[in-house]
Write a protein that holds these residues in place. Structure first.
Motif, PDB file in Angstrom:
ATOM      1  N   TYR A  31       4.082   8.414   1.963  1.00 20.20           N
ATOM      2  CA  TYR A  31       2.702   8.520   2.464  1.00 20.20           C
ATOM      3  C   TYR A  31       1.788   7.551   1.746  1.00 20.20           C
ATOM      4  O   TYR A  31       1.838   7.405   0.528  1.00 20.20           O
ATOM      5  N   THR A  32       0.913   6.879   2.513  1.00 17.13           N
ATOM      6  CA  THR A  32      -0.144   6.063   1.924  1.00 17.13           C
ATOM      7  C   THR A  32      -1.511   6.484   2.447  1.00 17.13           C
ATOM      8  O   THR A  32      -1.713   6.537   3.666  1.00 17.13           O
ATOM      9  N   PRO A  33      -2.443   6.792   1.536  1.00 14.90           N
ATOM     10  CA  PRO A  33      -3.830   7.082   1.946  1.00 14.90           C
ATOM     11  C   PRO A  33      -4.670   5.823   2.143  1.00 14.90           C
ATOM     12  O   PRO A  33      -5.857   5.919   2.463  1.00 14.90           O
ATOM     13  N   ILE A  34      -4.075   4.648   1.955  1.00 14.03           N
ATOM     14  CA  ILE A  34      -4.749   3.340   2.112  1.00 14.03           C
ATOM     15  C   ILE A  34      -6.102   3.330   1.390  1.00 14.03           C
ATOM     16  O   ILE A  34      -7.141   2.973   1.959  1.00 14.03           O
ATOM     17  N   HIS A  35      -6.088   3.777   0.120  1.00 10.18           N
ATOM     18  CA  HIS A  35      -7.282   3.751  -0.747  1.00 10.18           C
ATOM     19  C   HIS A  35      -8.401   4.666  -0.239  1.00 10.18           C
ATOM     20  O   HIS A  35      -9.572   4.448  -0.571  1.00 10.18           O
ATOM     21  N   GLY A  36      -8.087   5.679   0.546  1.00 11.09           N
ATOM     22  CA  GLY A  36      -9.131   6.483   1.173  1.00 11.09           C
ATOM     23  C   GLY A  36      -9.162   7.929   0.744  1.00 11.09           C
ATOM     24  O   GLY A  36      -8.680   8.311  -0.330  1.00 11.09           O
ATOM     25  N   ALA A  37      -9.728   8.755   1.624  1.00 13.11           N
ATOM     26  CA  ALA A  37     -10.028  10.155   1.305  1.00 13.11           C
ATOM     27  C   ALA A  37      -8.899  11.121   1.634  1.00 13.11           C
ATOM     28  O   ALA A  37      -9.029  12.321   1.406  1.00 13.11           O
ATOM     29  N   GLY A  38      -7.782  10.618   2.174  1.00 13.74           N
ATOM     30  CA  GLY A  38      -6.722  11.523   2.615  1.00 13.74           C
ATOM     31  C   GLY A  38      -5.781  11.993   1.530  1.00 13.74           C
ATOM     32  O   GLY A  38      -5.071  12.990   1.701  1.00 13.74           O
ATOM     33  N   ASN A  39      -5.757  11.300   0.399  1.00 15.52           N
ATOM     34  CA  ASN A  39      -4.762  11.563  -0.643  1.00 15.52           C
ATOM     35  C   ASN A  39      -4.666  13.033  -1.032  1.00 15.52           C
ATOM     36  O   ASN A  39      -3.576  13.627  -1.023  1.00 15.52           O
ATOM     37  N   ILE A  40      -5.791  13.647  -1.359  1.00 22.56           N
ATOM     38  CA  ILE A  40      -5.760  15.036  -1.856  1.00 22.56           C
ATOM     39  C   ILE A  40      -5.473  16.045  -0.749  1.00 22.56           C
ATOM     40  O   ILE A  40      -4.554  16.855  -0.879  1.00 22.56           O
ATOM     41  N   PRO A  41      -6.213  16.066   0.379  1.00 19.59           N
ATOM     42  CA  PRO A  41      -5.949  17.097   1.378  1.00 19.59           C
ATOM     43  C   PRO A  41      -4.581  16.987   2.045  1.00 19.59           C
ATOM     44  O   PRO A  41      -3.922  18.015   2.285  1.00 19.59           O
ATOM     45  N   VAL A  42      -4.120  15.787   2.338  1.00 18.88           N
ATOM     46  CA  VAL A  42      -2.811  15.635   2.990  1.00 18.88           C
ATOM     47  C   VAL A  42      -1.707  16.115   2.069  1.00 18.88           C
ATOM     48  O   VAL A  42      -0.838  16.909   2.465  1.00 18.88           O
ATOM     49  N   ARG A  43      -1.722  15.670   0.824  1.00 19.45           N
ATOM     50  CA  ARG A  43      -0.674  16.068  -0.112  1.00 19.45           C
ATOM     51  C   ARG A  43      -0.733  17.566  -0.418  1.00 19.45           C
ATOM     52  O   ARG A  43       0.299  18.220  -0.577  1.00 19.45           O
ATOM     53  N   ARG A  44      -1.950  18.111  -0.466  1.00 18.81           N
ATOM     54  CA  ARG A  44      -2.085  19.541  -0.738  1.00 18.81           C
ATOM     55  C   ARG A  44      -1.475  20.375   0.383  1.00 18.81           C
ATOM     56  O   ARG A  44      -0.730  21.331   0.122  1.00 18.81           O
ATOM     57  N   VAL A  45      -1.767  20.039   1.615  1.00 18.14           N
ATOM     58  CA  VAL A  45      -1.215  20.785   2.750  1.00 18.14           C
ATOM     59  C   VAL A  45       0.311  20.724   2.739  1.00 18.14           C
ATOM     60  O   VAL A  45       0.995  21.750   2.875  1.00 18.14           O
ATOM     61  N   LEU A  46       0.840  19.529   2.575  1.00 19.86           N
ATOM     62  CA  LEU A  46       2.297  19.375   2.599  1.00 19.86           C
ATOM     63  C   LEU A  46       2.960  20.113   1.439  1.00 19.86           C
ATOM     64  O   LEU A  46       3.998  20.774   1.620  1.00 19.86           O
ATOM     65  N   LYS A  47       2.362  20.023   0.280  1.00 21.02           N
ATOM     66  CA  LYS A  47       2.922  20.714  -0.888  1.00 21.02           C
ATOM     67  C   LYS A  47       2.932  22.222  -0.682  1.00 21.02           C
ATOM     68  O   LYS A  47       3.937  22.895  -0.961  1.00 21.02           O
ATOM     69  N   GLU A  48       1.836  22.768  -0.203  1.00 26.17           N
ATOM     70  CA  GLU A  48       1.744  24.219  -0.020  1.00 26.17           C
ATOM     71  C   GLU A  48       2.663  24.724   1.089  1.00 26.17           C
ATOM     72  O   GLU A  48       3.016  25.911   1.112  1.00 26.17           O
ATOM     73  N   LEU A  49       3.067  23.847   1.990  1.00 22.55           N
ATOM     74  CA  LEU A  49       4.006  24.231   3.044  1.00 22.55           C
ATOM     75  C   LEU A  49       5.462  24.041   2.617  1.00 22.55           C
ATOM     76  O   LEU A  49       6.374  24.425   3.364  1.00 22.55           O
ATOM     77  N   GLY A  50       5.684  23.432   1.446  1.00 23.72           N
ATOM     78  CA  GLY A  50       7.044  23.308   0.934  1.00 23.72           C
ATOM     79  C   GLY A  50       7.667  21.930   1.073  1.00 23.72           C
ATOM     80  O   GLY A  50       8.855  21.754   0.800  1.00 23.72           O
ATOM     81  N   TYR A  51       6.880  20.939   1.492  1.00 26.35           N
ATOM     82  CA  TYR A  51       7.398  19.571   1.572  1.00 26.35           C
ATOM     83  C   TYR A  51       7.355  18.963   0.168  1.00 26.35           C
ATOM     84  O   TYR A  51       6.329  18.456  -0.277  1.00 26.35           O
TER      85      TYR A  51
END
Length: 577
Positions: free
Chosen positions: A233-253
């Motif tokens: 995954y790349t957030p391309i220097h933007g705002a997605g890094n924290i919410p995207v990784r958090r959702v995936l982590k909490e779902l078990g990815y």
């Protein structure tokens, strides 16, 4: 007032600091001065977007202040009692400063502000407006534009971007702000003490993330196999890094590898001059990593995390960036087929797409007995339709997407959402992996069943005043002087969304288009290929959308070459008439 008079008035203004005046004084190119001052930065249905710098046609503290003052007066005129506005901003240059300036103006007008403590994804702002029952929302972002740009998106109380009627009303109040001294402001500490400025964070994030996770369709599959999926995954220097990784982590990815060089927020976008997941070059670093990791899926989100692009391995072992249409078709099929298999597909289930988006979605929806609704270009119209469905109760919203890499499931957000999309893409990839195929093979199966659709977007950059005039002149030519054949193929239908008329050129009949008026033209050929021409609402471009259908990938590619050549000849005539 001429552009020169405006330029001189800024230089003599007591409201401009010396550094701003120095920037203007140092301008040597008369064309540059003209471009900065020949008009005000346009407030369209998406708000403002422009190059950062001093001038009436630029993004700066003063244009942000003027717009916010107009928005404040609009809200005070429209609503009574307590009024609040939610504000978020992304990683771009000056985003935080513009957000603070907007907050200070709203508070000075007695309007309560909910401002995020740090950068946030745009869809989280959409959710926040609904969460706090705010009357409006603001996001400071220029989405996927280059680093020189920033923008100011306005949301209505439904959490969707303001559409035509509201945008026109807001603009009428902005026009009345014709002097710097009309732009109010308030000290941050005073605003906090008076209960007008409220800094928000984790409590909203937590609720949003919970709602996103609840959109998981195949919960048992994800619970059992999520840790087997390899993701880059790349957030391309933007705002997605924290919410995207958090959702995936909490779902078990658990096997999520982030592109380190693009992980941290940076408005200069050092690894991506054009930070757009539509551009294959943003994935260059991820693809170097893929040689070692061998991921099942690669994806990237744009700076404000409302768009997402994915990369898959084809049958030759080469990585391909899927188009927005391809990803949208895959998601449409996955969602509808999964809901049917789980006996959760409602009779009035509905998919929404834009008029420039692939017709494969129509075929898929029909196959599963779902409704398909077309709207004008822009996700704001999809959000608007979701609200209409709620009020009427006649349709159940399931999924919406547009060709420009925007997707949304669920109805608690009213704008495209790359956090939700990333979760669904991972689930879909996991599902097909358990079936023994990858996403590319799943896409090929869709093509074999529904036809080999191929779409393309051509963007003509036409900058400045002259460019805008050429775009309008070209559209007028196409509207009134266009011939009725393209190559050897007849034009079957001409749809003019500016006058809301669809002309059947074969049967010589007309009907009304039941959509808002917009300066857009669509031509449908006898062989069902089509093209659309419209001015960009956010960039100095004229956009031409093309679509053909073939019997194979090679056939559709050949058809597209011929079709594009014929269409662009007409466009060239229109631009030089």
């Amino acid at each position: 007032m001429s552009y020169r008079e405006k330029y001189d008035s800024w230089l003599s203004s007591e409201f401009l600091d010396e550094s701003s005046k120095l920037e203007l004084k140092n301008l040597q190119d008369e064309k540059e001065i003209e471009d900065r001052f020949y008009k005000d930065l346009e407030f369209g249905t998406g708000g403002l977007r422009g190059i950062i710098g001093m001038g009436t046609n630029r993004m700066n503290i003063h244009t942000v202040g003027k717009t916010t003052e107009g928005l404040s007066q609009y809200l005070l005129n429209k609503y009574e009692g307590d009024i609040s506005v939610s504000i978020a901003y992304d990683s771009r240059i000056m985003s935080k400063e513009f957000a603070m300036a907007a907050a200070a103006n709203l508070c000075a007008n007695g309007i309560k502000v909910y401002l995020f403590e740090s950068l946030r994804a745009t869809p989280i702002l959409s959710y926040t407006v609904r969460h706090f029952k705010s009357k409006a929302g603001i996001v400071i972002t220029a989405s996927h534009n280059p680093k020189e740009y920033n923008g100011y998106k306005v949301y209505g109380e439904d959490g969707g971007q303001v559409t035509d009627k509201s945008a026109k009303e807001i603009f009428s109040f902005i026009e009345e702000v014709n002097d710097f001294n009309k732009i109010k402001t308030m000290n941050v500490e005073d605003a906090k003490k008076n209960g007008l400025l409220n800094i928000i964070g984790e409590e909203v994030d937590k609720e949003y993330i919970s709602r996103v996770k609840n959109l998981t369709i195949r919960k048992e599959l994800v619970d059992k196999y999520a840790d087997e999926l390899k993701i880059i995954y790349t957030p391309i220097h933007g705002a997605g890094n924290i919410p995207v990784r958090r959702v995936l982590k909490e779902l078990g990815y658990k096997n999520v590898t982030v592109v380190k060089e693009q992980e941290q927020p940076d408005g200069y976008f050092p690894t991506a001059a054009y930070p757009n997941p539509e551009d294959p070059k943003v994935f260059n670093i991820a693809l170097e990593m893929a040689n070692k990791i061998q991921p099942d899926i690669i994806f990237g989100t744009d700076p404000d995390c409302d768009r997402i692009g994915i990369v898959v391995k084809d049958n030759n072992g080469e990585y391909k960036v899927l188009t927005g249409n391809q990803t949208g078709a895959l998601l449409t099929h996955y969602i509808l087929s999964s809901l049917r298999e789980l006996n959760k597909l409602p009779e009035n289930g509905t998919v929404i797409k834009t008029i420039v988006t692939t017709e494969m979605a129509s075929d898929i929806a029909k196959d599963y007995g779902a409704n398909l609704v077309d709207v004008l270009t822009g996700f704001k119209y999809i959000g608007e339709k979701i609200g209409e469905f709620e009020k009427k109760g006649d349709k159940k919203y399931l999924f919406g997407f547009e060709e420009s890499y925007g997707y949304l499931a669920g109805d608690f957000v009213r704008d495209k959402d790359a956090v939700i999309a990333s979760m669904l893409i991972c689930e879909m990839t996991l599902y097909y992996k358990n079936k023994g195929i990858n996403l590319y093979e799943a896409l090929m199966n869709l093509y074999k069943k529904y036809g080999f659709y191929k779409e393309k977007l051509v963007s003509l950059v036409l900058k400045g005043k002259e460019g805008q005039e050429k775009i309008e002149k070209a559209l007028q030519y196409l509207r009134h002087s266009m011939r009725y054949t393209l190559g050897e193929v007849k034009i079957a239908k001409k749809m003019d969304y500016k006058i809301s008329i669809e002309k059947d050129l074969i049967n010589i009949s007309e009907k009304v288009i039941e959509l808002p008026k917009s300066n857009v033209l669509k031509f449908i050929m006898e062989d069902n290929s089509w093209f659309v021409v419209r001015p960009s609402g956010t960039e100095p471009k004229m956009k031409i959308y093309l679509s053909v259908t073939g019997n194979s990938i090679e056939d559709s590619e050949e058809k597209m070459k011929l079709f594009e050549n014929n269409v662009m000849k007409i466009i060239d005539e229109a631009c030089n008439c």
